[in-house]
Design an enzyme around this catalytic site. Sequence first.
Site, PDB file in Angstrom:
ATOM      1  N   ALA A 228      44.763   1.674 -11.982  1.00 32.15           N
ATOM      2  CA  ALA A 228      43.385   1.251 -12.253  1.00 32.15           C
ATOM      3  C   ALA A 228      42.907   1.675 -13.633  1.00 32.15           C
ATOM      4  CB  ALA A 228      42.451   1.829 -11.190  1.00 32.15           C
ATOM      5  N   GLY A 229      43.672   2.528 -14.309  1.00 27.69           N
ATOM      6  CA  GLY A 229      43.262   2.980 -15.638  1.00 27.69           C
ATOM      7  C   GLY A 229      44.227   4.007 -16.180  1.00 27.69           C
ATOM      8  N   GLY A 231      44.732   6.967 -19.590  1.00 33.43           N
ATOM      9  CA  GLY A 231      44.260   7.631 -20.797  1.00 33.43           C
ATOM     10  C   GLY A 231      45.387   8.413 -21.433  1.00 33.43           C
ATOM     11  N   PHE A 233      46.047  11.637 -21.236  1.00 34.32           N
ATOM     12  CA  PHE A 233      46.623  12.699 -20.420  1.00 34.32           C
ATOM     13  C   PHE A 233      46.626  12.373 -18.928  1.00 34.32           C
ATOM     14  CE2 PHE A 233      44.846  14.661 -24.225  1.00 34.32           C
ATOM     15  CZ  PHE A 233      45.935  15.392 -24.686  1.00 34.32           C
ATOM     16  N   ASP A 347      31.239  11.747 -22.467  1.00 33.83           N
ATOM     17  CA  ASP A 347      32.107  10.582 -22.713  1.00 33.83           C
ATOM     18  C   ASP A 347      31.407   9.327 -22.198  1.00 33.83           C
ATOM     19  OD1 ASP A 347      34.361   9.300 -23.651  1.00 33.83           O
ATOM     20  OD2 ASP A 347      35.589   9.737 -21.893  1.00 33.83           O
TER      21      ASP A 347
END
Length: 525
Positions: A228-229, A231, A233, A347
């Site tokens: 689903a995503g 980044g 890390f 963020d």
Amino acid sequence: MTIGYRDAAGDPLFPWLMEIKNSMEDLYAGKNSGYDLDKLLFDCISTYKKDSRYRNDLRFLKIWFLYLEGREDFERVYREIEETEICKGHSLLYEWYAIFLEVKGLWRRANSVYQTGLSRKAEPFDRLKEAHSLFLQRISKRTKASSLEKVGDDAQATDLETGFVNPWETSTVNGLIHKIKPQLVKYDGYHVSNKVFPGKANLSSLQNYSRNKIIEIGGRKYQMKGCAGQGGFAQVFKAFIDSNPDEVVALKVQKPPFPWEFHMYRQLDCRIPDSQRSSFGLAQRVHVYSDYSILVCDYLSHGTLQDVINSYVVVGKSMEEVLCMYYTIEMLNMLETLHSVGIIHGDFKPDNLLIRYPPENLTETGFHEKTGSWSKKGLCLVDWGRGIDLSLFPRTTEFTGDCRTSGFRCVEMKEDKPWKFQVDTYGLCVIVHMMLHNVYMEIEKKQSLDGGYINMPRTSFKRYWKVDLWKELFTKLLNRETCEDDTETLRNLRKSMEEYICSDPKLMKKLNELLAKQRISLCSS
């Protein structure tokens, strides 16, 4: 401090300068007392402080500072310098006083003086900017170690007037985690092991596994339904608990392990009112191993605010103003709530704002108070890995880290100034700009009515928009001179927009229609 001289002709200040010079020499030689010099300085200031000839004379400013340096009520003296506008446009006014305050250990006040001079574009501007940058470097070195020692220690927090801390620096985060460890291990849903992840699956390559792969974590079986995503890390996966499609979760897999985000979720549980808690994401549990951490969160399936913005970009249109305003109200309400309880998200961007839809149709009743179906509608803020818990820092701490997220670096980060709540409010402004214009926000300095400059978006507002509301929002959120609490500003901006929408039944009707249309469009894509 030395005093310069010029021809005495037509210059009544010159004899005073000579007398002050002689008095200082006598003082250093032990021939008179400091009282004599103070009286002479006071008499000179009293005589000429309203004389326009000396308002921008650096010699007169030096006399003021000679007097100020010997006074316990130096703040009062400086206020008088400000009120009489002595050398207001010269950078030395701010540089000298900031250095004086820095020597006294009043670092936060010194920083505020630098910021005032910079906001007034005092000349030479580059000199003042360089002096401020060097000041921040000095303070950062002095406070880096001591500020971490004070984390969570209220008894010692007042010893340091302020600290400038990078909240995302590895050493800072590790120090915070060490401080909260006794609290962390008591959280409901916190599971820790000093061993590596025991499962057969390689967590680093989960994305390559076929859909429906079953992995076991902490005695529970999760059926992986896709990524689903992702980044730098961490990776986020959609999964069913025990293959049950009615129990959908998001698994955030991170290496190295990172328990900080779970702490932020539990602090949200403690501080956010129940009526608003679902607007900030929910974490069920976390499993922390020596090599990975796996955060289990609720899953929302309706996309993100970034998806909504993109749905307009692909057809070459901009979002309708009333829908922009609705989402702006949502975000203002979120930040008002967060900042009032001492939490910063850190963020704040559209792909971290999930869309929420209610199970039943919306009614106009309850829009103001977020009751009924409206309470289940709106946005949900997730991804708390960069969250800042202000309760763990001395009250006057300000931050100096750079988020390094293109398009979301606040003005203070770009200008090497400390920040606090601005990291969130700048993100809000960028998102609003994206909704209105379909592009990231670019900032430029525009001349203000008082002769100074303010930060404003480069792109102009369309004439048929409610320009006064949008202009007020950007003006107030992009030009905060201090790092103080901003909840009242956020509340007032929110209420102005709510009142505008509620003032016209046609706007409320149009908003309902647009939200219904958006739901059909996103859920079918």
